[in-house]
Design an enzyme around this catalytic site. Structure first.
Site, PDB file in Angstrom:
ATOM      1  N   GLY A   1       0.810  -1.219   0.000  1.00  0.00           N
ATOM      2  CA  GLY A   1       0.000   0.000   0.000  1.00  0.00           C
ATOM      3  C   GLY A   1       0.845   1.271   0.000  1.00  0.00           C
ATOM      4  O   GLY A   1       0.341   2.357   0.311  1.00  0.00           O
TER       5      GLY A   1
ATOM      6  N   ARG B   1      -3.365  -2.299  -9.338  1.00  0.00           N
ATOM      7  CA  ARG B   1      -3.966  -3.541  -9.824  1.00  0.00           C
ATOM      8  C   ARG B   1      -5.370  -3.643  -9.278  1.00  0.00           C
ATOM      9  O   ARG B   1      -6.239  -2.883  -9.636  1.00  0.00           O
ATOM     10  CB  ARG B   1      -3.068  -4.735  -9.422  1.00  0.00           C
ATOM     11  CG  ARG B   1      -3.287  -5.994 -10.248  1.00  0.00           C
ATOM     12  CD  ARG B   1      -2.345  -7.120  -9.816  1.00  0.00           C
ATOM     13  NE  ARG B   1      -2.553  -7.506  -8.425  1.00  0.00           N
ATOM     14  CZ  ARG B   1      -3.302  -8.539  -8.028  1.00  0.00           C
ATOM     15  NH1 ARG B   1      -3.893  -9.297  -8.906  1.00  0.00           N
ATOM     16  NH2 ARG B   1      -3.434  -8.817  -6.732  1.00  0.00           N
ATOM     17  N   LYS B   2      -5.593  -4.550  -8.294  1.00  0.00           N
ATOM     18  CA  LYS B   2      -6.957  -4.739  -7.785  1.00  0.00           C
ATOM     19  C   LYS B   2      -7.248  -3.863  -6.565  1.00  0.00           C
ATOM     20  O   LYS B   2      -8.350  -3.375  -6.380  1.00  0.00           O
ATOM     21  CB  LYS B   2      -7.138  -6.198  -7.361  1.00  0.00           C
ATOM     22  CG  LYS B   2      -7.490  -7.133  -8.472  1.00  0.00           C
ATOM     23  CD  LYS B   2      -7.938  -8.445  -7.852  1.00  0.00           C
ATOM     24  CE  LYS B   2      -8.493  -9.389  -8.870  1.00  0.00           C
ATOM     25  NZ  LYS B   2      -8.871 -10.674  -8.261  1.00  0.00           N
TER      26      LYS B   2
ATOM     27  N   HIS C   1      11.677   1.581   1.964  1.00  0.00           N
ATOM     28  CA  HIS C   1      11.362   0.168   2.210  1.00  0.00           C
ATOM     29  C   HIS C   1      12.381  -0.423   3.200  1.00  0.00           C
ATOM     30  O   HIS C   1      12.372  -1.633   3.453  1.00  0.00           O
ATOM     31  CB  HIS C   1      11.434  -0.637   0.910  1.00  0.00           C
ATOM     32  CG  HIS C   1      10.262  -0.446  -0.009  1.00  0.00           C
ATOM     33  ND1 HIS C   1       8.964  -0.354   0.451  1.00  0.00           N
ATOM     34  CD2 HIS C   1      10.182  -0.356  -1.366  1.00  0.00           C
ATOM     35  CE1 HIS C   1       8.142  -0.206  -0.587  1.00  0.00           C
ATOM     36  NE2 HIS C   1       8.862  -0.197  -1.696  1.00  0.00           N
TER      37      HIS C   1
HETATM   38  P1  A3P Z   1      -2.773  -5.448  -5.547  1.00  0.00           P
HETATM   39  O1  A3P Z   1      -1.637  -5.921  -6.394  1.00  0.00           O
HETATM   40  O2  A3P Z   1      -3.205  -6.469  -4.543  1.00  0.00           O
HETATM   41  O3  A3P Z   1      -3.901  -4.920  -6.328  1.00  0.00           O
HETATM   42  P2  A3P Z   1       2.621  -0.835  -3.255  1.00  0.00           P
HETATM   43  O4  A3P Z   1       2.031   0.494  -3.515  1.00  0.00           O
HETATM   44  O5  A3P Z   1       3.216  -0.979  -1.902  1.00  0.00           O
HETATM   45  O6  A3P Z   1       3.496  -1.251  -4.363  1.00  0.00           O
HETATM   46  O7  A3P Z   1       1.387  -1.852  -3.214  1.00  0.00           O
HETATM   47  C1  A3P Z   1       0.676  -2.135  -4.386  1.00  0.00           C
HETATM   48  C2  A3P Z   1      -0.707  -2.593  -4.016  1.00  0.00           C
HETATM   49  O8  A3P Z   1      -1.484  -1.463  -3.598  1.00  0.00           O
HETATM   50  C3  A3P Z   1      -1.402  -3.188  -5.210  1.00  0.00           C
HETATM   51  O9  A3P Z   1      -2.244  -4.207  -4.681  1.00  0.00           O
HETATM   52  C4  A3P Z   1      -2.196  -2.006  -5.746  1.00  0.00           C
HETATM   53  O10 A3P Z   1      -3.289  -2.353  -6.526  1.00  0.00           O
HETATM   54  C5  A3P Z   1      -2.618  -1.334  -4.451  1.00  0.00           C
HETATM   55  N1  A3P Z   1      -2.911   0.095  -4.616  1.00  0.00           N
HETATM   56  C6  A3P Z   1      -2.255   0.996  -5.374  1.00  0.00           C
HETATM   57  N2  A3P Z   1      -2.835   2.199  -5.287  1.00  0.00           N
HETATM   58  C7  A3P Z   1      -3.887   2.069  -4.477  1.00  0.00           C
HETATM   59  C8  A3P Z   1      -4.896   2.970  -4.011  1.00  0.00           C
HETATM   60  N3  A3P Z   1      -4.920   4.218  -4.416  1.00  0.00           N
HETATM   61  N4  A3P Z   1      -5.822   2.486  -3.160  1.00  0.00           N
HETATM   62  C9  A3P Z   1      -5.804   1.204  -2.768  1.00  0.00           C
HETATM   63  N5  A3P Z   1      -4.891   0.305  -3.165  1.00  0.00           N
HETATM   64  C10 A3P Z   1      -3.937   0.727  -4.013  1.00  0.00           C
END
Ligand code: A3P
Length: 334
Positions: free
Chosen positions: A70, A300-301, A137
């Site tokens: 997230g 993504r989702k 990270h």
């Molecule tokens: P999924 O792959 O399960 O959909 P990070 O930002 O740490 O790389 O994490 C990526 C995850 O956060 C992905 O999850 C992505 O879809 C989700 N994500 C990105 N933007 C988001 C938003 N604005 N609100 C909620 N989830 C989000």
């Protein structure tokens, strides 16, 4: 966690690096284990410079996370909240409408385009207006003492996510972006099976792994230093984004006034930073960085529990057990 030297010296790191355990199966970057965590060699090489040269300001806000938990969302929310006076969230020219959240909030330990070293990143950070918002990270034990030490004044917001969902999200991401980081590594990622990747995750052998240890260190820090470290959970954020934004603002020292709340500013921030909104912005549909990572790979989702569509019940039970065993007695559970 075992205490680590507050200052990591460049010479010592350069001498140490080749002797550290190496993992090359996890694309796109070779990893080494240092102080219990697997990190890219490129990050470990830069660590001494970050420790020596990062000059935190009391107003700094660091956004920390294990990858795929997230980070992108937290960056967007924190940026939009802290800069709402200068950039009203409803504005047509808001930076988040023309830049990916990772351009608005940089990672402090690495240039995603792998073109600049830590020193040039740090110079850039020096020029940012306060309050600065930076991402990381790095595990808590590898943060510079100037950020993580008892006397440090800056604030850290950490987002954690269910390990099974972080794993699944990471697998999709790595397959999408690894070709950007070199043909060899890219080919490795494309051929990496779900089972092989899962094995690596269970062994903690991936970027910033083991995931549960990363989470635990920040959780413990948030218990010890609640004014300095805020611990957030992705799943709770999904359930109540509005409460999350208010909490972030309070923690960052810029709580919303009654007028702002009544005027719908919190709702506007939630909307601007929602997955649907960000995903559909032109910059995130067609943009990317110079290393070839497409912005769309970050969206993504955005749901909780997607692991059920990808892991067998046996795999889930196995990871649950590893995590439970590792966290036993800590007071923290997913
Ligand atoms: P999924 O792959 O399960 O959909 P990070 O930002 O740490 O790389 O994490 C990526 C995850 O956060 C992905 O999850 C992505 O879809 C989700 N994500 C990105 N933007 C988001 C938003 N604005 N609100 C909620 N989830 C989000």
């Amino acid at each position: 966690p075992a205490p680590v030297d507050a200052t990591i010296q460049a010479g010592r790191m350069a001498a140490l690096l080749p002797s550290l355990p190496l993992e090359t199966r996890c694309p796109p970057l070779p990893l080494r284990r240092y102080n219990g965590f697997w990190l890219p060699e490129a990050v470990l090489t830069e660590l001494p410079a970050i420790h020596a040269r990062l000059r935190p300001r009391p107003s700094d806000i660091f956004l920390a996370s294990f990858p795929k938990s997230g980070t992108t969302w937290l960056k967007a929310l924190a940026f939009a909240t802290v800069h709402r006076a200068r950039h009203p969230p409803s504005g047509a020219d808001h930076p988040l409408r023309r830049m990916n959240p990772h351009e608005c909030v940089r990672f402090m330990e690495m240039d995603p385009e792998l073109r600049r070293d830590a020193s040039s990143l740090l110079e850039e950070f020096e020029e940012l207006d306060s309050p600065r918002v930076l991402g990381t990270h790095l595990p808590y034990c590898l943060l510079p003492d100037s950020i993580a030490g008892e006397a440090a004044g800056s604030r850290i917001m950490y987002v954690c996510r269910n390990p099974k969902d972080a794993f699944v999200s990471g697998l999709f991401f790595v397959k999408k972006v690894s070709s950007a980081y070199g043909a060899g590594a890219g080919a490795g990622a494309q051929s990496l099976s779900l089972e092989e990747a899962f094995e690596l995750f269970c062994e903690g052998r991936l970027f910033a792994g083991p995931q549960w240890k990363h989470v635990l260190q920040y959780w413990e820090a948030s218990m010890r230093r609640p004014k300095q470290v805020l611990f957030l959970e992705y799943e709770r954020m999904l359930r109540d984004p509005k409460a999350t934004v208010k909490k972030l603002a309070e923690f960052m020292g810029c709580g919303f006034s009654k007028e702002e709340e009544e005027g719908g500013v919190v709702d506007e921030i939630v909307k601007l930073c929602s997955l649907k909104e960000l995903k559909n912005m032109e910059v995130n549909k067609s943009g990317g960085n110079q290393a070839g990572v497409r912005n769309e790979a970050y969206f993504r989702k955005g749901s909780s529990g997607d692991w059920r569509n990808h892991l067998t019940p046996e795999m889930a039970a196995r990871l649950d057990k590893i995590v439970e065993d590792a966290l036993q007695g800590s007071g923290f559970a997913f």
